[in-house]
Design a protein around this motif. Structure first.
Motif, short mmCIF file in Angstrom:
data_model
loop_
_atom_site.label_atom_id
_atom_site.label_comp_id
_atom_site.label_asym_id
_atom_site.label_seq_id
_atom_site.Cartn_x
_atom_site.Cartn_y
_atom_site.Cartn_z
N UNK A 1 0.90 -1.30 0.12
CA UNK A 1 0.14 -0.13 -0.15
C UNK A 1 0.79 1.15 -0.10
N UNK A 2 0.82 2.17 -0.94
CA UNK A 2 1.67 3.20 -1.32
C UNK A 2 0.83 4.60 -0.74
N UNK A 3 1.16 5.14 0.30
CA UNK A 3 0.76 6.42 0.86
C UNK A 3 1.85 7.20 1.00
N UNK A 4 1.43 8.57 1.25
CA UNK A 4 2.27 9.73 1.58
C UNK A 4 2.93 9.72 2.68
N UNK A 5 3.73 10.65 3.14
CA UNK A 5 4.42 10.77 4.41
C UNK A 5 3.81 11.74 5.13
N UNK B 1 3.29 -16.55 0.58
CA UNK B 1 1.96 -15.79 -0.11
C UNK B 1 1.55 -16.27 -1.21
N UNK B 2 0.41 -16.14 -1.78
CA UNK B 2 0.07 -16.88 -3.07
C UNK B 2 -0.30 -15.91 -4.04
N UNK B 3 -0.45 -14.45 -3.53
CA UNK B 3 -0.53 -13.42 -4.58
C UNK B 3 -0.14 -12.13 -3.94
N UNK B 4 0.44 -11.25 -4.81
CA UNK B 4 1.06 -10.30 -4.49
C UNK B 4 0.26 -9.01 -5.36
N UNK B 5 -0.24 -8.08 -4.34
CA UNK B 5 -1.03 -6.93 -5.22
C UNK B 5 -0.52 -5.69 -4.45
N UNK B 6 -0.82 -4.64 -5.45
CA UNK B 6 -0.26 -3.22 -5.08
C UNK B 6 -1.32 -2.35 -5.20
N UNK B 7 -1.42 -1.42 -4.33
CA UNK B 7 -2.51 -0.34 -4.34
C UNK B 7 -1.75 1.28 -4.34
N UNK B 8 -1.92 1.73 -5.15
CA UNK B 8 -1.16 3.07 -5.35
C UNK B 8 -2.21 3.92 -6.09
N UNK B 9 -1.68 5.25 -6.22
CA UNK B 9 -2.38 6.23 -6.99
C UNK B 9 -1.88 6.60 -8.29
N UNK B 10 -2.60 6.67 -9.41
CA UNK B 10 -2.06 7.26 -10.71
C UNK B 10 -2.67 8.47 -11.09
N UNK C 1 -6.07 8.76 -9.45
CA UNK C 1 -7.00 7.75 -9.36
C UNK C 1 -6.31 6.51 -8.54
N UNK C 2 -7.08 5.98 -7.80
CA UNK C 2 -6.62 4.82 -7.11
C UNK C 2 -6.54 3.61 -7.98
N UNK C 3 -5.42 2.77 -8.03
CA UNK C 3 -5.30 1.60 -8.82
C UNK C 3 -4.98 0.47 -7.94
N UNK C 4 -5.46 -0.68 -8.35
CA UNK C 4 -5.13 -2.05 -7.59
C UNK C 4 -4.69 -2.95 -8.47
N UNK C 5 -3.49 -3.20 -8.40
CA UNK C 5 -2.93 -4.22 -9.58
C UNK C 5 -2.18 -5.34 -8.92
N UNK C 6 -2.54 -6.58 -9.67
CA UNK C 6 -1.99 -7.75 -9.08
C UNK C 6 -0.32 -7.87 -9.95
N UNK C 7 0.49 -8.02 -8.86
CA UNK C 7 2.07 -8.03 -9.48
C UNK C 7 2.18 -9.59 -9.84
N UNK C 8 1.95 -10.46 -8.85
CA UNK C 8 2.32 -11.76 -9.07
C UNK C 8 1.33 -12.74 -8.46
#
Length: 302
Positions: free
Chosen positions: A84-88, A165-174, A182-189
């Protein structure tokens, strides 16, 4: 009603705040320009990696890697790792809120979640709600570099390769057109085989064969870690750009509100000042009238 001194103090306070918000707007604008330039420099390299992976799948039928879903017999995932990618820090509108809202929805949806957080804002958010964090990556949100992206990638790949883990996902803003995040949820692996294109052979095309040493699977598994690190780096920079864009919009709104407030305070100051002047004139006139009557009575009695 406030007096003129109180209104002047408030006007001065609003102007001082406006100086800060305007400075933050300019800083965010500079950071956004620099980050976009850095991303544009590195994008061709990672696009080339993606094209190479597509070429392998389009030319070979014997690709077998644990980084990809099997063609048959796929099992549902049990454990999910989320980055999960947020700001400081805040002061960026709904930028952090939208990402964290999406993350909480994912946590509620799955039973076993391993949470990895970029950004102090997200770390504090989950800590206050007593949501366990596997690891937080400090100083990464404000200074995204490929070295830090590689560090995150190594941690996540270590989980996946050891089957923790079976899946790796990332949540970030584009950042979309217009500067809105715009919030994006992507499966990495693991990868879907179809996302790298289906094999296409046109009539008259000569099929080119490629030699992979030691084999096609080993070659692919050497490419994948760099591809994942590159994707994470792109996500970090996109999030950083979205944060700066959101902060610019927030500071612009603050500046516009300050201008509107200063206009209202100026009108109120002038009204109060005019009322005070009118009252002074009235008091002076009343005093002069009283003195005149007093003198007239003294003359009449003398």
């Amino acid at each position: 009603m406030a007096n003129t001194k109180e209104i002047k103090n408030r006007i001065e306070s609003v102007r001082n705040t406006q100086k800060i918000t305007n400075a933050m707007y300019l800083i965010a604008s500079t950071k956004l320009t620099k980050a976009r330039a850095e991303l544009d420099k590195t994008l061709p390299y990672f696009r080339l990696q993606e094209s190479e992976m597509k070429r392998i799948f389009q030319r070979r039928d014997d690709v077998n890697s644990h980084y990809f879903y099997p063609e048959t017999g796929r099992k549902p995932a049990e454990t999910y790792a989320y980055l999960v990618v947020t700001a400081d820090k805040g002061l960026a509108g709904a930028y952090n809120h939208n990402v964290l809202k999406q993350a909480e929805e994912e946590i509620r949806r799955h039973r076993n979640v391993l949470l990895y957080v970029v950004g102090e804002y997200g770390r504090q958010y989950f800590m206050r709600r007593k949501i366990p964090i596997e690891r937080s990556f400090l100083y990464t949100a404000q200074n995204p570099t490929f070295r830090r992206a590689r560090e995150i990638s190594n941690v996540l790949l270590g989980l996946y390769n050891t089957r923790k883990c079976d899946e790796i996902r990332i949540i970030y803003s584009q950042m979309e057109r217009g500067g809105q995040p715009l919030v994006r949820k992507t499966q990495l692996l693991p990868f879907e085989r179809g996302q790298f294109g289906k094999k296409e052979v046109h009539s008259g095309e000569i099929r080119k064969e490629y030699e992979f040493v030691p084999n096609v699977t080993a070659a692919l598994e050497n490419i994948v870690p760099s591809y994942i690190a590159g994707y994470i780096y792109g996500a970090l920079v996109e999030s950083f750009c979205s944060e700066q864009s959101a902060r610019m919009n927030a500071m612009k709104s603050a500046n516009d509100n300050a201008e509107e407030l200063l206009g209202s305070l100026s009108v109120e100051y002038n009204r109060v000042r005019q009322a005070a002047i009118t009252q002074e004139i009235t008091e002076v006139a009343a005093g002069a009238k009283a003195q005149r009557k007093k003198r007239e009575r003294q003359k009449a009695s003398g």
